[in-house]
Design an enzyme around this catalytic site. Structure first.
Site, PDB file in Angstrom:
ATOM      1  N   SER A  45      80.370  58.604 -21.487  1.00 51.24           N
ATOM      2  CA  SER A  45      81.427  57.321 -21.264  1.00 51.24           C
ATOM      3  C   SER A  45      81.454  56.570 -20.738  1.00 51.24           C
ATOM      4  O   SER A  45      80.975  55.658 -20.291  1.00 51.24           O
ATOM      5  CB  SER A  45      80.933  56.816 -23.178  1.00 51.24           C
ATOM      6  OG  SER A  45      82.572  57.537 -23.383  1.00 51.24           O
ATOM      7  N   GLU A  46      83.073  57.294 -20.110  1.00 49.51           N
ATOM      8  CA  GLU A  46      83.338  56.262 -20.059  1.00 49.51           C
ATOM      9  C   GLU A  46      84.661  58.090 -18.565  1.00 49.51           C
ATOM     10  O   GLU A  46      84.802  58.494 -19.054  1.00 49.51           O
ATOM     11  CB  GLU A  46      84.807  55.548 -20.332  1.00 49.51           C
ATOM     12  CG  GLU A  46      84.390  54.664 -21.535  1.00 49.51           C
ATOM     13  CD  GLU A  46      83.653  54.149 -20.951  1.00 49.51           C
ATOM     14  OE1 GLU A  46      84.257  53.619 -19.066  1.00 49.51           O
ATOM     15  OE2 GLU A  46      83.726  52.349 -21.440  1.00 49.51           O
ATOM     16  N   THR A  47      84.754  56.612 -17.209  1.00 54.41           N
ATOM     17  CA  THR A  47      85.719  57.814 -16.516  1.00 54.41           C
ATOM     18  C   THR A  47      86.926  56.840 -16.501  1.00 54.41           C
ATOM     19  O   THR A  47      86.838  55.478 -15.681  1.00 54.41           O
ATOM     20  CB  THR A  47      85.262  58.312 -15.572  1.00 54.41           C
ATOM     21  OG1 THR A  47      83.654  59.000 -15.678  1.00 54.41           O
ATOM     22  CG2 THR A  47      85.515  58.706 -14.017  1.00 54.41           C
TER      23      THR A  47
END
Length: 286
Positions: A45-47
């Site tokens: 979902s996030e980096t």
């Protein structure tokens, strides 16, 4: 080129629960397009990308860093769980000895500090205002069908819609709700909504959770996010007002699940604390 990369499960102390984020440590500037390519490759979902602000900075010794967050589809202005994950990499992996870390981000300066076995994030607190039901009726119906809705609020700063289900519903009803988040894209006609929060009051007598939530952001390519710090920057403001409490314990009821300790401050900000588990260490090579 090699870039150190870590996967950290945030808002949990158990591997394979909470919300996973990839964290990249950038020794040097990265070509702009590579941020998105790496985030798409990591497919979480996030980096998060932590970068040095000055040439002499050191991940183990400096206390201030740049921080950006990317979903597999685009850059976002705020991500709580990937900030928690970033602080965990600096504190626990790099053994950074500073008591407080400062991240320079699109949402201003964010601070993270260690308190016992938790990392505390200092985040902006966002107010959600009463929302005309008619405008978002189709979206709410797509999300909860004919369930009874008690309150609808909108946060213009974050473009998040908060939908509170009736207090007659238990946590299990929220957990069992089958949602086709892809349908939200066609049901959302206003162009205003980029995230949908479903929430229900908890049973906080004794040691229970004060409120429960689930969060959906198909507009950012995330059908359901496991545990969402930025959504709690909105939820904290709402439930603090509703419950008359500054200190709260929250649980996000995704399949992975995660717990957040909340302390609403008097200066328009909120402290959100969580635990972390580092589950992967490696290098991106390209």
């Amino acid at each position: 080129m090699q870039i150190p990369v870590f996967t950290v499960d945030a808002f949990t102390n158990q591997p394979f629960s909470g919300n996973p984020a990839a964290v990249c440590l950038l020794e040097n500037d990265l070509d702009e397009d590579l941020h998105q390519k790496i985030a798409t490759e990591m497919n979480l979902s996030e980096t998060a990308f932590i970068r040095k602000l000055k040439p002499g900075d050191d991940f183990a010794k400096s206390s201030c860093f740049g921080l950006r967050w990317f979903t597999p589809a685009n850059e976002v202005p705020l991500c709580g769980h990937a900030t928690l994950a970033s602080a965990a990499v600096l504190f626990h992996v790099q053994k950074n000895a500073n008591s407080v870390l400062t991240f320079v981000t699109l949402s201003g300066e964010l601070k993270a500090r260690q308190v016992k076995d938790h990392i505390v994030l200092d985040l902006p607190l966002y107010t959600a205002y009463p929302q005309e039901l008619k405008e978002v009726e189709e979206l709410i119906k797509a999300a909860v069908g004919d369930m009874i809705v008690q309150d609808v609020r909108y946060s213009p700063d974050t473009k998040k819609l908060l939908v509170r289900l009736s207090d007659t519903y238990e946590r299990s009803v929220l957990e069992d709700l089958k949602v086709s988040a892809q349908r939200f894209l066609s049901a959302e006609k206003t162009g205003k909504v980029k995230g949908l929060i479903l929430t229900v009051k908890g049973n906080s007598s004794g040691k229970g959770h004060d409120f429960y939530s689930r969060y959906f952001a198909p507009w950012y390519g995330i059908l359901e996010d496991p545990v969402t710090g930025s959504a709690h920057a909105v939820l904290s403001s709402y439930w603090s007002e509703q419950l008359g409490k500054k200190e709260m314990l929250a649980f996000q009821c995704s399949r992975r699940g995660g717990e957040l300790k909340i302390s609403v401050r008097g200066d328009g900000r909120v402290d959100i604390a969580g635990q972390t588990a580092v589950v992967l260490k490696g290098n991106l090579t390209f």
